[in-house]
Design an enzyme around this catalytic site. Structure first.
Site, PDB file in Angstrom:
ATOM      1  N   HIS A  73       0.870  -1.175   0.000  1.00  0.00           N
ATOM      2  CA  HIS A  73       0.000   0.000   0.000  1.00  0.00           C
ATOM      3  C   HIS A  73       0.912   1.232   0.000  1.00  0.00           C
ATOM      4  O   HIS A  73       1.767   1.382   0.871  1.00  0.00           O
ATOM      5  CB  HIS A  73      -0.909   0.015   1.224  1.00  0.00           C
ATOM      6  CG  HIS A  73      -1.908  -1.109   1.213  1.00  0.00           C
ATOM      7  ND1 HIS A  73      -2.185  -1.892   2.323  1.00  0.00           N
ATOM      8  CD2 HIS A  73      -2.702  -1.581   0.221  1.00  0.00           C
ATOM      9  CE1 HIS A  73      -3.102  -2.786   2.012  1.00  0.00           C
ATOM     10  NE2 HIS A  73      -3.431  -2.628   0.739  1.00  0.00           N
ATOM     11  N   GLU A 233       1.471  -5.196  10.903  1.00  0.00           N
ATOM     12  CA  GLU A 233       0.873  -3.860  11.015  1.00  0.00           C
ATOM     13  C   GLU A 233       1.601  -3.151  12.147  1.00  0.00           C
ATOM     14  O   GLU A 233       1.499  -3.545  13.300  1.00  0.00           O
ATOM     15  CB  GLU A 233      -0.625  -3.966  11.310  1.00  0.00           C
ATOM     16  CG  GLU A 233      -1.433  -4.655  10.221  1.00  0.00           C
ATOM     17  CD  GLU A 233      -1.637  -3.788   8.984  1.00  0.00           C
ATOM     18  OE1 GLU A 233      -1.300  -2.593   9.030  1.00  0.00           O
ATOM     19  OE2 GLU A 233      -2.133  -4.314   7.973  1.00  0.00           O
TER      20      GLU A 233
END
Length: 356
Positions: A73, A233
């Site tokens: 991303h 994450e």
């Protein structure tokens, strides 16, 4: 630097490829033909494989084959900066290399545009899912990354002879009850002990276990090449240059210890483990998420609470221990708008067949 007919630029200063891999990649540069590969410190061999793709081979026999990726991303910048810094340290010898290493900067077009993706979420296009698209920037990029990864593992020792790893680093759109957590793809087996121990050394607070195969990059490497794969994450999304990289020290040290094959970090409590029990899918543009826009990941939901609605569809919490992860009503119809997870007991985990 000279401009090419296809719009890319050729670097006449080849060391820039290794000393600042991020800037080199964002500039859409390519090394001159005779400098696309070579040798750097400690006899480590490197090869530029294309935009955002670098392969390293140690001088000694490698102990493992490792993929380290970031920027799948494009707006998740801190891990991208960490990976670029790691490349520079390998090149100058500050970080010894003991494994075969493929470094991947994922969605470079989205990095330049400072956005998550341009046309389609790249991390939903692996395991051949890109073939279902008719066009778009990410379709071609997913195919390129799959091909590069396939070549890398085709040259590796069998998984039972030398470990295969894939660490895919991200940052989250929103805050989280557990600020740094990991997602493990579905393989039908419990996580390998080596992966659990590595995540503990990385100071990862929670692990999320998928119960169905997806189309993420780590799903691709786990199911196709038997890699021990995880999606990390590591904090919040911020623009390039605005990250305090010291905040990521534990994960950075753990990745570096993996590629150097050295012990890192003291004994720490094992992360808490959660299992996906349901998925909220956005079916139409009428989809509504009945949660605050800033609700953190892993927020506990109340039994009987309505979480989402979409036409005749409702998601109502039926248990008292459900939590929401990745709530996002802005995704395209057909994509995941949230995961419902519950904590997994140690007894349940112990009864599940172990990974290798």
């Amino acid at each position: 630097m000279t401009s090419n007919a296809d719009g890319t630029r050729t670097m006449t200063d080849a060391p820039g490829l290794l000393t600042d891999f991020l800037s080199f990649s964002l500039a859409d540069a390519r090394p001159v033909a005779d400098r696309a590969g070579g040798e750097c410190a400690h006899g480590v061999r490197y090869q530029w494989l294309g935009a955002g793709l670098l392969q390293f081979e140690p001088e000694a026999k490698p102990v493992a084959s490792v993929v380290v990726s970031a920027g799948v991303h494009g707006d998740e910048t801190a891990p991208i900066e960490l990976v670029s810094r790691m490349v520079a340290d390998i090149a100058c010898g500050a970080l010894p290399l003991a494994c075969r290493l493929l470094v991947v900067l994922g969605n470079i077009g989205a990095m330049r545009a400072a956005c998550r993706y341009l046309d389609d979420d790249l991390n939903r296009l692996f395991c051949g899912a890109h073939a279902r698209l008719h066009g778009g920037s990410e379709k071609a990029r997913a195919a390129t990354l799959e091909a590069a990864t396939a070549r890398f593992f085709a040259q590796a020792a069998p998984a039972d002879a030398a470990p295969r790893w894939h660490i895919d680093m991200h940052t989250a759109i929103r805050a989280s009850v557990f600020e740094q957590f990991a997602l493990l793809p579905h393989t039908g087996r419990a996580p390998a002990d080596a992966m659990l121990e590595w995540l503990a050394r990385a100071r990862i607070a929670a692990i999320l276990l998928h119960t169905a195969a997806g189309t993420t990059y780590t799903q691709f490497t786990a199911q196709t090449y038997e890699a021990m794969a995880c999606t990390l994450e590591l904090g919040k999304v911020r623009p390039f240059g605005q990250n305090d990289l010291s905040h990521f020290d534990a994960a950075d040290r753990a990745v570096r210890s993996l590629v150097a094959n050295v012990a890192s970090g003291s004994a720490t409590p094992m992360p808490r483990v959660f299992t996906v029990v349901d998925q909220i899918t956005k079916r139409t543009d009428a989809f509504e998420l009945a949660l605050a826009s800033d609700v953190p990941n892993f927020t506990v939901l109340a039994k009987g609470q309505e979480v989402a609605r979409d036409g005749d569809y409702r998601y109502i919490v039926t248990r008292g221990d459900e939590r929401i992860v990745f709530p996002n009503p802005s995704v395209k119809p057909g994509l995941r708008a949230g995961l419902i997870v519950v904590e997994t007991t140690a007894e349940t985990l112990a009864r599940t067949p172990r990974g290798s």
